[in-house]
Scaffold this active site. Structure first.
Site, PDB file in Angstrom:
ATOM      1  N   LYS A  87       0.719  -1.175  -0.113  1.00 57.90           N
ATOM      2  CA  LYS A  87       0.014   0.062   0.095  1.00 57.90           C
ATOM      3  C   LYS A  87       0.770   1.278  -0.072  1.00 57.90           C
ATOM      4  CE  LYS A  87      -4.379   1.045   2.462  1.00 57.90           C
ATOM      5  NZ  LYS A  87      -4.853   0.924   3.614  1.00 57.90           N
TER       6      LYS A  87
HETATM    7  C1  E4P Z   1      -8.128   1.714   3.417  1.00 52.02           C
HETATM    8  O1  E4P Z   1      -7.544   1.121   3.294  1.00 52.02           O
HETATM    9  C2  E4P Z   1      -8.120   2.612   4.803  1.00 52.02           C
HETATM   10  O2  E4P Z   1      -7.531   1.572   5.719  1.00 52.02           O
HETATM   11  C3  E4P Z   1      -9.499   2.677   5.646  1.00 52.02           C
HETATM   12  O3  E4P Z   1     -10.457   2.467   4.875  1.00 52.02           O
HETATM   13  C4  E4P Z   1      -9.444   4.231   6.188  1.00 52.02           C
HETATM   14  O4  E4P Z   1     -10.643   4.345   6.767  1.00 52.02           O
HETATM   15  P1  E4P Z   1     -11.196   5.502   7.892  1.00 52.02           P
HETATM   16  O5  E4P Z   1     -11.306   6.988   7.108  1.00 52.02           O
HETATM   17  O6  E4P Z   1     -12.207   5.258   8.424  1.00 52.02           O
HETATM   18  O7  E4P Z   1      -9.944   5.729   8.625  1.00 52.02           O
END
Ligand code: E4P
Length: 218
Positions: A87
């Site tokens: 990522k």
């Molecule tokens: C995605 O890969 C992120 O980890 C996640 O969806 C972020 O979500 P949030 O905005 O609820 O922290």
């Protein structure tokens, strides 16, 4: 549409896997911190533990923000397990790193995507997934789901192979809206997934079926 669970909590990952509908996991440094996972070795072992629970892709995020650091970390993370997807944030160095990693056959998930332009560059660089954050857009009074429609439309117009992974999904209705907008994947909290099962007519219907059965069989 594929379902990923958005957590680093092993119990929740096991519960979702046990349901039989789980296609993968996304994590981020905040989710790892929430579970108290600290130190390089512990972090790596945690990713491996997640891979042992699920069959699908597991996103592991780089911490470095410079190009050299990102690609080095990306190669280390990818070597941990074949299910790992690296990522990488949607920054200038991130896009360069996605290009490098995809050329090396390492799968990537471009994260922190908030615009069609960021998704376009990530797809052109060869990202396996792009992750628009719909909940965080909603938090700023901007329609997150609208971005899913626009990116889905762009990917289909230009035949990109990159998968549209709706992230920052906060509740069950977001999942339904992602289906309608054409997301390939939604990464969700467990509660939002389980919310899909909630329907009073199912509960009422089941109660009636069971009471009718009981009347004749007791
Ligand atoms: C995605 O890969 C992120 O980890 C996640 O969806 C972020 O979500 P949030 O905005 O609820 O922290």
């Amino acid at each position: 549409m594929k379902f990923f669970i958005d957590t680093a909590n092993l119990d929740q990952i096991r519960e979702a896997q046990d349901l039989g509908i789980l296609d993968g996991v996304t994590t981020n440094p905040s989710l790892m911190a929430k579970e108290g996972i600290k130190g390089d070795e512990n972090v790596k072992n945690h990713y491996k533990a997640i891979c042992d629970i699920v069959d699908g892709d597991v996103s592991a995020e780089v911490i470095a923000t410079d190009y050299e650091g990102m690609i080095k970390e990306g190669e280390i993370l990818a070597a941990l397990h074949p299910q790992i997807v690296v990522k990488v944030p949607a920054t200038r160095n991130g896009i360069k790193s996605i290009k490098y990693l995809s050329t090396k056959g390492i799968r990537t998930n471009c994260t922190l995507v908030f615009s069609v332009g960021q998704a376009l560059l990530a797809a052109k660089a060869g990202a396996t997934y792009v992750s628009p954050f719909i909940g965080r857009l909603d938090d700023t009074a901007t329609d997150g789901i609208d971005l899913i429609y626009k990116i889905a439309d762009m990917f289909s117009s230009y035949n990109f192979d990159t998968q549209l992974l709706a992230a920052s999904v906060r509740h069950t209705m977001h999942i339904i809206q992602c289906v309608e907008a054409g997301a390939d994947v939604a990464t969700c909290p467990l509660d939002a997934i389980l919310g899909l099962l909630n329907h009073p007519l199912t509960d009422i219907g089941l109660e009636k079926f069971l009471s009718d059965h009981k009347k004749l069989n007791s």
